[in-house]
Write a protein that holds these residues in place. Sequence first.
Motif, PDB file in Angstrom:
ATOM      1  N   ALA A 213      28.863  52.564 -10.176  1.00 48.33           N
ATOM      2  CA  ALA A 213      29.314  51.709  -9.074  1.00 48.33           C
ATOM      3  C   ALA A 213      30.270  50.674  -9.643  1.00 48.33           C
ATOM      4  N   PRO A 214      31.565  50.936  -9.631  1.00 46.94           N
ATOM      5  CA  PRO A 214      32.544  50.004 -10.221  1.00 46.94           C
ATOM      6  C   PRO A 214      32.495  48.640  -9.537  1.00 46.94           C
ATOM      7  N   PRO A 215      32.881  47.587 -10.259  1.00 50.27           N
ATOM      8  CA  PRO A 215      32.936  46.251  -9.641  1.00 50.27           C
ATOM      9  C   PRO A 215      33.871  46.241  -8.438  1.00 50.27           C
ATOM     10  N   SER A 216      33.490  45.453  -7.433  1.00 46.96           N
ATOM     11  CA  SER A 216      34.275  45.336  -6.199  1.00 46.96           C
ATOM     12  C   SER A 216      33.904  44.025  -5.537  1.00 46.96           C
ATOM     13  N   PRO A 217      34.609  43.646  -4.481  1.00 47.45           N
ATOM     14  CA  PRO A 217      34.191  42.427  -3.773  1.00 47.45           C
ATOM     15  C   PRO A 217      32.761  42.501  -3.240  1.00 47.45           C
ATOM     16  N   GLN A 218      32.235  43.737  -3.053  1.00 43.81           N
ATOM     17  CA  GLN A 218      30.865  43.889  -2.547  1.00 43.81           C
ATOM     18  C   GLN A 218      29.828  44.026  -3.662  1.00 43.81           C
ATOM     19  N   LEU A 219      30.291  44.182  -4.926  1.00 40.79           N
ATOM     20  CA  LEU A 219      29.359  44.396  -6.033  1.00 40.79           C
ATOM     21  C   LEU A 219      29.916  43.705  -7.274  1.00 40.79           C
ATOM     22  N   LEU A 220      29.234  42.652  -7.719  1.00 37.27           N
ATOM     23  CA  LEU A 220      29.712  41.831  -8.816  1.00 37.27           C
ATOM     24  C   LEU A 220      28.765  41.929 -10.007  1.00 37.27           C
ATOM     25  N   TYR A 221      29.361  41.944 -11.217  1.00 34.03           N
ATOM     26  CA  TYR A 221      28.577  41.949 -12.456  1.00 34.03           C
ATOM     27  C   TYR A 221      28.916  40.710 -13.270  1.00 34.03           C
ATOM     28  N   LEU A 222      27.915  40.170 -13.952  1.00 34.82           N
ATOM     29  CA  LEU A 222      28.124  39.048 -14.860  1.00 34.82           C
ATOM     30  C   LEU A 222      27.244  39.256 -16.082  1.00 34.82           C
ATOM     31  N   GLY A 223      27.839  39.159 -17.260  1.00 35.88           N
ATOM     32  CA  GLY A 223      27.045  39.229 -18.476  1.00 35.88           C
ATOM     33  C   GLY A 223      27.427  40.404 -19.361  1.00 35.88           C
ATOM     34  N   PRO A 224      26.654  40.518 -20.460  1.00 33.92           N
ATOM     35  CA  PRO A 224      25.422  39.795 -20.795  1.00 33.92           C
ATOM     36  C   PRO A 224      25.668  38.315 -21.104  1.00 33.92           C
ATOM     37  N   VAL A 225      24.745  37.473 -20.628  1.00 35.43           N
ATOM     38  CA  VAL A 225      24.790  36.044 -20.923  1.00 35.43           C
ATOM     39  C   VAL A 225      23.392  35.616 -21.394  1.00 35.43           C
ATOM     40  N   PRO A 226      23.325  34.577 -22.220  1.00 32.82           N
ATOM     41  CA  PRO A 226      21.998  34.110 -22.666  1.00 32.82           C
ATOM     42  C   PRO A 226      21.215  33.507 -21.501  1.00 32.82           C
ATOM     43  N   ALA A 227      19.906  33.704 -21.510  1.00 33.43           N
ATOM     44  CA  ALA A 227      19.041  33.008 -20.559  1.00 33.43           C
ATOM     45  C   ALA A 227      19.115  31.510 -20.815  1.00 33.43           C
ATOM     46  N   LEU A 228      18.765  30.714 -19.811  1.00 31.88           N
ATOM     47  CA  LEU A 228      18.834  29.258 -19.978  1.00 31.88           C
ATOM     48  C   LEU A 228      17.957  28.805 -21.139  1.00 31.88           C
ATOM     49  N   LEU A 229      16.798  29.426 -21.308  1.00 31.79           N
ATOM     50  CA  LEU A 229      15.997  29.235 -22.514  1.00 31.79           C
ATOM     51  C   LEU A 229      16.267  30.469 -23.378  1.00 31.79           C
ATOM     52  N   GLU A 230      17.271  30.366 -24.246  1.00 31.43           N
ATOM     53  CA  GLU A 230      17.780  31.562 -24.922  1.00 31.43           C
ATOM     54  C   GLU A 230      16.735  32.198 -25.837  1.00 31.43           C
ATOM     55  N   ARG A 231      15.978  31.388 -26.556  1.00 34.25           N
ATOM     56  CA  ARG A 231      14.997  31.924 -27.505  1.00 34.25           C
ATOM     57  C   ARG A 231      13.607  31.449 -27.095  1.00 34.25           C
ATOM     58  N   LYS A 232      12.687  32.388 -26.966  1.00 36.95           N
ATOM     59  CA  LYS A 232      11.319  32.063 -26.598  1.00 36.95           C
ATOM     60  C   LYS A 232      10.380  32.945 -27.416  1.00 36.95           C
ATOM     61  N   SER A 233       9.395  32.306 -28.055  1.00 35.11           N
ATOM     62  CA  SER A 233       8.416  33.021 -28.887  1.00 35.11           C
ATOM     63  C   SER A 233       9.088  33.914 -29.918  1.00 35.11           C
ATOM     64  N   GLY A 234      10.188  33.440 -30.471  1.00 32.46           N
ATOM     65  CA  GLY A 234      10.875  34.164 -31.533  1.00 32.46           C
ATOM     66  C   GLY A 234      11.787  35.271 -31.063  1.00 32.46           C
ATOM     67  N   ARG A 235      11.953  35.437 -29.755  1.00 33.81           N
ATOM     68  CA  ARG A 235      12.790  36.519 -29.231  1.00 33.81           C
ATOM     69  C   ARG A 235      13.958  35.930 -28.457  1.00 33.81           C
ATOM     70  N   PHE A 236      15.159  36.480 -28.715  1.00 36.41           N
ATOM     71  CA  PHE A 236      16.369  36.046 -28.020  1.00 36.41           C
ATOM     72  C   PHE A 236      16.491  36.809 -26.711  1.00 36.41           C
ATOM     73  N   ARG A 237      16.851  36.081 -25.648  1.00 37.66           N
ATOM     74  CA  ARG A 237      16.776  36.638 -24.294  1.00 37.66           C
ATOM     75  C   ARG A 237      18.138  36.560 -23.613  1.00 37.66           C
ATOM     76  N   PHE A 238      18.560  37.696 -23.024  1.00 30.37           N
ATOM     77  CA  PHE A 238      19.838  37.798 -22.327  1.00 30.37           C
ATOM     78  C   PHE A 238      19.625  38.552 -21.017  1.00 30.37           C
ATOM     79  N   TYR A 239      20.620  38.457 -20.156  1.00 30.29           N
ATOM     80  CA  TYR A 239      20.540  39.248 -18.920  1.00 30.29           C
ATOM     81  C   TYR A 239      21.940  39.604 -18.428  1.00 30.29           C
ATOM     82  N   VAL A 240      22.007  40.659 -17.630  1.00 24.50           N
ATOM     83  CA  VAL A 240      23.185  41.020 -16.842  1.00 24.50           C
ATOM     84  C   VAL A 240      22.829  40.763 -15.387  1.00 24.50           C
ATOM     85  N   GLN A 241      23.668  40.013 -14.715  1.00 24.62           N
ATOM     86  CA  GLN A 241      23.433  39.677 -13.313  1.00 24.62           C
ATOM     87  C   GLN A 241      24.232  40.638 -12.431  1.00 24.62           C
ATOM     88  N   VAL A 242      23.568  41.199 -11.432  1.00 22.33           N
ATOM     89  CA  VAL A 242      24.214  42.108 -10.483  1.00 22.33           C
ATOM     90  C   VAL A 242      24.017  41.530  -9.088  1.00 22.33           C
TER      91      VAL A 242
END
Length: 737
Positions: free
Chosen positions: A669-698
């Motif tokens: 599903a290519p990006p379009s005005p009806q479908l937006l992608y963002l990321g990967p970006v770090p979570a607001l709390l990037e590191r928790k319990s020794g693990r680095f956390r990221f997400y892709v927003q759709v």
Amino acid sequence: MQEAVQQRVILQLAVPVPLRRLFDYLPPEGLSPQALAPGQRLWVPFAGRKLVAVLVAIAEESPLAELKPALEQIDSTALFDEHSRRFLSWIADYYQAPVGEVFAAAMPAALRRGRPAHHWAEQWLQLTTEGKGLPDTALTRAPKQQALLQRLLCSGRQSRAHLKAQGFSTATGRALQARGLVEWVAGPTVPPPLPGAEPSPAPKLNSEQQQVLDAMDCSGFSATLLEGVTGSGKTEIYLRLIERVLAAGRQALLLVPEIGLTPQTLRRIAARFPAHSIAALHSGLAEGERAQSWLAAAAGQADIVIGTRSVIMTPLPRLGLVIVDEEHDASFKQQDGVRYSARDLAVVLARDTDVPVLLGSATPALETLHNALSGRYRHLRLCRRAGDAHPPQLHVVPTLHESLEAGFAPQALRHIDDALARGEQALVFLNRRGFAPALTCDDCGWIADCAHCSSKLTLHRRQRQLRCHHCDYRRPLLDSCPQCHSRSISALGGGTERSEELLLQRFASYPVIRIDRDTTASKQALDRLLAPARDGLPCLLLGTQMLAKGHHLPRVTLVVIQDADSGLFSADFRAPERTGQLLAQVAGRAGRGSLRGRVLVQSRYPEHPLLQRLLEKGYSDFARQLLRDRTTAQLPPARAMALVRAECEEPAWAEAFLQDARRFMQSLAPPSPQLLYLGPVPALLERKSGRFRFYVQVIAQQRAQLQPLLAQVSTWAERNTNRRLRWAVDMDAQDLS
């Protein structure tokens, strides 16, 4: 040969493993297939382990030629009826969760571990066919027996504990059994009703409450938002609707956001409905208690079921009404494992069972308000407080150039003094526990950071500890800087411990009751701590957001909000909404009785436009402005959003996994005005319990665009072979941290 294969009995089982499908097994050796029914639990072998699985369906064919037999049947009858199985399967599909983990999450821990359901069985007294047909005056010479017959006729089965609580002796039951009018049957344990036959009287409704009650129809599905200012009597509406449902012989389900609210809710409901069985379900119960309540609810023996978010997955065969109290609360969204929203599932459950659902709040979530304003939900409002209560007066206390004492402005301390001198109660709100949120060196600038998270360690001075509130890492309090060895160590900011210390010194003649996670860790601690306040004694309440939710304390006339600014500058687009909800809920604790209330809001930025709008025009206008802003920014609830999350001890691996995931989704599903992608970006709390956390927003214009895409990326992600990397799909994500 082909005919023999088709006649095989294939068990399709939900196995609690992180794979999004059912697994085929043969029946246990030596067990007749006729003894098996969907909804039962079985022990199965899986990858060298022995696991508890739930039988979802029985088929005649399997794509696999070689199948293992299940090991052993656990239940002789089904724990999950057909509707529950469909509902849990829908949850797995919508939230892209492994179906076995969904079924496991629906059960209490004891049942997940394979404990037999009959372990908690109890003997119940019920009428025989002859007893049901007996005239009302048949036993007038035996009034106790006649009274018990009437009780069984009106309320159905009664356990020994229920009979004892209502004053019936076992001898009376035996006498009726000898006459062939009653019989004992096995069933799950249900908490006994409150002693005493007479319910507490219902208060008189005001005109607004009566209009809301008249508008509610319990005969079929409807979704309704009840937006009522704090203290407007929403709980009384809940009780009147529950009364209707019980009169029709149906079950009522009430969801509350916090364990701490359960005791006061139970007390009020038990006092109103003493002859009815009430089951509570939440994580604060002992294992046996929770299993008993779950089985009672699933067997239809509990008339009223109260619980936190997981109760939404409990089978309820006689369901007639669903109520979600404080529906805006973020705790209704599970943030790990099966990432479901209990509030949203309440609507789905009500729709599927054709019963009404009522979502109540003084500060509705923007998603719920959006559905109400767009006509998907009915919108009912309570705009004035019940009884003699009046809205509190709100005053902003600028603190930018003030000399504060442990976070208090002089004006706030004077008002606390005045309220206590009048024999009233004051509440101080500060959403930070501990003594101080940071410890620093005045000479070199060192700050005590968590060794495992992207966060600072909080000072807990009473325990002489530095503690991380994300992973619970702890270390002893330092006397000198580990970097430059200076002894000039300072605590920055304030928390509930520091405020408590000042209040204890300043108001030594009055009880100071601190309510936060540290003081309420033990069972029933919150209920016990709040007892003096409920009794009306002059006292000071100090606490975090645990004090903001649902507590009715009519002697609280003053609320001091120590720091109103913390959520106004967050990177999370939901932060202003949550800040507005929290401030409005805390302010609503003041003046709920006949005494007038006052709210002092301390702020370094009193001219902030959102804060001004909230304080001057109220939450309703504030929320509608946020809805307009979200629509302009193409953010939820105007659009649907999901996150594909990944976390790993090696941040590059998590980023690379999500880059590949985004490329895979974009190929479908290519990006379009009806479908937006963002990321990967770090979570607001990037590191928790020794693990680095990221997400892709759709973000999609419609949820229908997201579901097939997320299903395919989940199937793609299951092929990940890096065992050190964890991934998850978070549909309708509520938290970017």
